[in-house]
Design a protein around this motif. Structure first.
Motif, short mmCIF file in Angstrom:
data_model
loop_
_atom_site.label_atom_id
_atom_site.label_comp_id
_atom_site.label_asym_id
_atom_site.label_seq_id
_atom_site.Cartn_x
_atom_site.Cartn_y
_atom_site.Cartn_z
N THR A 197 0.84 -1.21 0.00
CA THR A 197 0.00 0.00 0.00
C THR A 197 0.87 1.25 0.00
N THR A 198 1.95 1.22 0.80
CA THR A 198 2.85 2.37 0.84
C THR A 198 3.40 2.67 -0.56
N ALA A 199 3.86 1.62 -1.24
CA ALA A 199 4.46 1.82 -2.57
C ALA A 199 3.43 2.39 -3.54
N LEU A 200 2.19 1.95 -3.39
CA LEU A 200 1.14 2.42 -4.30
C LEU A 200 0.67 3.83 -3.99
N LEU A 201 0.52 4.12 -2.69
CA LEU A 201 -0.22 5.34 -2.32
C LEU A 201 0.60 6.45 -1.67
N SER A 202 1.81 6.13 -1.19
CA SER A 202 2.51 7.19 -0.47
C SER A 202 3.21 8.16 -1.44
N PRO A 203 2.92 9.46 -1.30
CA PRO A 203 3.60 10.44 -2.15
C PRO A 203 5.09 10.54 -1.81
N TYR A 204 5.49 9.93 -0.67
CA TYR A 204 6.89 10.01 -0.25
C TYR A 204 7.67 8.74 -0.58
N PHE A 205 7.06 7.81 -1.29
CA PHE A 205 7.75 6.53 -1.49
C PHE A 205 9.04 6.71 -2.31
N ASP A 206 9.00 7.55 -3.34
CA ASP A 206 10.23 7.75 -4.13
C ASP A 206 11.34 8.36 -3.29
N SER A 207 10.97 9.30 -2.40
CA SER A 207 12.05 9.87 -1.58
C SER A 207 12.57 8.85 -0.57
N TRP A 208 11.69 7.95 -0.09
CA TRP A 208 12.18 6.86 0.76
C TRP A 208 13.21 6.00 -0.01
N LEU A 209 12.88 5.69 -1.27
CA LEU A 209 13.78 4.84 -2.06
C LEU A 209 15.14 5.50 -2.26
N SER A 210 15.17 6.82 -2.33
CA SER A 210 16.48 7.46 -2.51
C SER A 210 17.16 7.77 -1.17
N THR A 211 16.38 7.93 -0.10
CA THR A 211 16.98 8.25 1.21
C THR A 211 17.54 7.02 1.92
N ALA A 212 16.79 5.91 1.85
CA ALA A 212 17.17 4.72 2.64
C ALA A 212 18.60 4.25 2.35
N PRO A 213 19.04 4.20 1.08
CA PRO A 213 20.42 3.75 0.83
C PRO A 213 21.48 4.68 1.41
N VAL A 214 21.15 5.97 1.50
CA VAL A 214 22.10 6.93 2.07
C VAL A 214 22.22 6.70 3.58
N ILE A 215 21.09 6.50 4.24
CA ILE A 215 21.10 6.20 5.68
C ILE A 215 21.87 4.90 5.92
N PHE A 216 21.60 3.91 5.07
CA PHE A 216 22.27 2.60 5.20
C PHE A 216 23.81 2.76 5.10
N SER A 217 24.28 3.50 4.10
CA SER A 217 25.74 3.65 3.92
C SER A 217 26.36 4.37 5.10
N SER A 218 25.71 5.45 5.54
CA SER A 218 26.25 6.19 6.70
C SER A 218 26.26 5.29 7.92
N MET A 219 25.23 4.45 8.05
CA MET A 219 25.16 3.57 9.22
C MET A 219 26.27 2.53 9.20
N LYS A 220 26.57 2.01 8.02
CA LYS A 220 27.67 1.04 7.93
C LYS A 220 28.98 1.67 8.40
N GLU A 221 29.19 2.92 7.99
CA GLU A 221 30.41 3.63 8.42
C GLU A 221 30.41 3.84 9.93
N ALA A 222 29.27 4.26 10.45
CA ALA A 222 29.17 4.50 11.90
C ALA A 222 29.44 3.21 12.68
N LEU A 223 28.91 2.11 12.16
CA LEU A 223 29.10 0.82 12.84
C LEU A 223 30.58 0.42 12.79
#
Ligand code: ADP
Ligand code: DP6
Ligand code: CO
Length: 329
Positions: A197-223
C-alpha cells in the motif's frame, strides 16, 4: 512403510536499524532498499519440521494451534516447503510445529525468526540435502525478506538482490536493545500488505527509495567506526522516515504509546543517558542503550503508562539446528 526424517531449529528475530520497506518490482521478494539489522538474543522461535511420506497434506501448528489449510499463514509455510522440496527432489509432505516466545504478527519480527527457523529446519530435515547457510537465507528471504538476516550472527546487511551477510559479530559494540512490548495483539495490516500500500499510495515513497540507501551507507560507516551516537541517530532517522512514508500512504503502525516512548527516550537523552529508539511495523518500541544504562533506562521505560514489559535483549547468534533425526521406519 513410511519414510520419516525431521529437524528442529531455533532462530531469533532481528531488528533493522536501517529499515527495509518496499520490494523490487520483480519476482522473488527482493527488498527495494538495503537494510542493516541486529539479530536479537532473548527472543526466539523454535520450529520442528518432520517430512513423512504417509502424510497427504502439509500440516502446520503455529503457537499450539493447527492452521487451517486455507489460512494465509499455512500457505506461506507450504510455499517455503515447496521450494525446499523442489531443491531436494523430495515429494514428502511435512508436519510443522512452530512457536514464538513473543507476540506473533505484531511488529516484533515474528516473520523473520519464523521463516529463518522454518527454512533451516526444513533443509536440515532432508538427509543429504547439502544447502549452504547462504542458500538457507535465500529460501527464508523469499518468504519474508527480513528473515534472510536472522540466519546470521550480530550485525547483518541485506542489499537488494544480494545474499544477506554478517558484517560484525555480536560483541562488536556495547549495545542492548530494550524491547518495550505494548500489546499482545496482532496488527491489522501485515508487513507485506503495508508496504504494498505504501508503494502504491505514499507520495513520499520515491524519496524513501532514494533516502534509505544513504542512511544505510552512513550507518555502515558508523558501525565500522563504533560511533555509537551516529548509529543511534541514524536508527531514529531510518525508523521515522519509514513510518512517515508509510503514514503518508495511509498505513499507521505507531500508537499514542509509541510516541510517548519516543518522547521518553529523548527525555533519557536530555538527562545524559545515550538512548535511541526504533520501531518496526507495529506499535512496540525498541530502545538502543549501552550496558551501563540498562537498569536506569528500563526503569524509566517500564513506567510509561501502557508498557506491558521491557525485554532486555543483546546482539546474538543466528539460527541453529538443535536436533535432527533422519531415519526410515
Ligand atoms: P511481524 O511484524 O511479526 O514480522 P509480519 O506481518 O511480517 O509480522 O508477519 C507475520 C506472519 O509471519 C504471520 O502471520 C505468519 O504468517 C508468519 N509467521 C510468524 N511466526 C511464524 C512462525 N513461527 N512460523 C511460521 N510462520 C510464522
Ligand atoms: C519494518 O520482512 O516482515 O520490519 O518481506 O513482506 O515478509 P515481508 O516483510 P517483512 O518486513 C519487515 C519490515 C520492517 C523493517 C525491517 O525489518 O527491515
Ligand atoms: Co515481518
Amino acid at each position: 512403510m513410511s519414510r520419516i526424517s525431521e529437524a528442529t531449529a531455533i532462530a531469533h528475530p532481528n531488528i533493522a536499524l536501517a529499515k527495509y520497506w518496499g520490494k523490487k518490482p520483480i519476482p522473488g521478494n527482493y527488498p527495494a532498499v538495503p537494510s542493516l539489522s541486529v539479530t536479537l538474543d532473548g527472543m526466539m522461535t523454535r520450529t520442528v519440521v518432520r517430512f513423512d511420506s504417509s502424510l497427504e497434506v502439509d500440516r502446520v501448528v503455529l503457537n499450539g494451534t493447527e492452521a487451517a489449510q486455507s489460512d494465509r499463514a499455512h500457505l506461506r509455510v507450504v510455499e517455503l516447503l515447496d521450494r525446499v522440496r523442489a531443491l531436494a527432489g523430495d515429494t514428502r509432505r511435512a508436519f510443522v510445529q512452530s512457536a514464538n516466545d513473543f507476540p506473533t504478527a505484531s511488529g516484533l519480527a515474528s516473520s523473520a525468526s519464523g521463516f529463518a527457523a522454518l527454512a533451516l529446519a526444513a533443509v536440515r530435515a532432508i538427509p543429504g540435502l547439502d544447502a549452504s547457510l547462504e542458500q538457507v537465507s535465500d529460501l527464508a528471504r523469499q518468504s519474508s525478506a527480513s528473515a534472510a538476516r536472522s540466519l546470521f550472527d550480530g550485525f547483518v546487511e541485506l542489499e537488494p538482490e544480494r545474499p544477506a551477510r554478517s558484517i560484525a559479530p555480536p560483541e562488536h559494540i556495547d549495545l542492548h536493545i530494550l524491547v518495550c512490548v505494548v500489546t499482545e495483539e496482532k496488527k491489522s495490516i501485515g508487513s507485506t500488505s503495508g508496504m504494498q500500500t505504501t508503494a502504491l499510495l505514499s507520495p513520499y515513497f520515491d524519496s524513501w527509495l532514494s533516502t534509505a540507501p544513504v542512511i544505510f551507507s552512513s550507518m555502515k560507516e558508523a558501525l565500522a567506526a563504533r560511533d555509537w551516537e551516529a548509529l543511534g541517530e541514524l536508527s531514529e532517522k531510518s525508523a521515522l522516515a519509514m513510518h512517515a512514508c508509510a503514514m503518508a500512504g495511509g498505513i499507521v503502525y505507531v500508537r499514542g504509546i509509541s510516541l510517548d516512548l519516543f518522547a521518553a527516550v529523548r527525555g533519557l537523552r536530555a538527562s545524559g543517558i545515550l538512548a535511541y529508539f526504533t520501531a518496526d511495523a507495529g506499535p512496540h518500541v525498541k530502545v538502543l542503550v549501552r550496558d551501563g544504562d540498562v537498569a536506569r533506562a528500563t526503569d524509566v521505560l517500564s513506567k510509561v503508562p501502557g508498557v506491558l514489559r521491557v525485554l532486555d535483549t543483546r546482539p546474538g547468534k543466528g539460527a541453529t539446528v538443535i536436533a535432527s533425526s533422519p531415519e526410515a521406519t
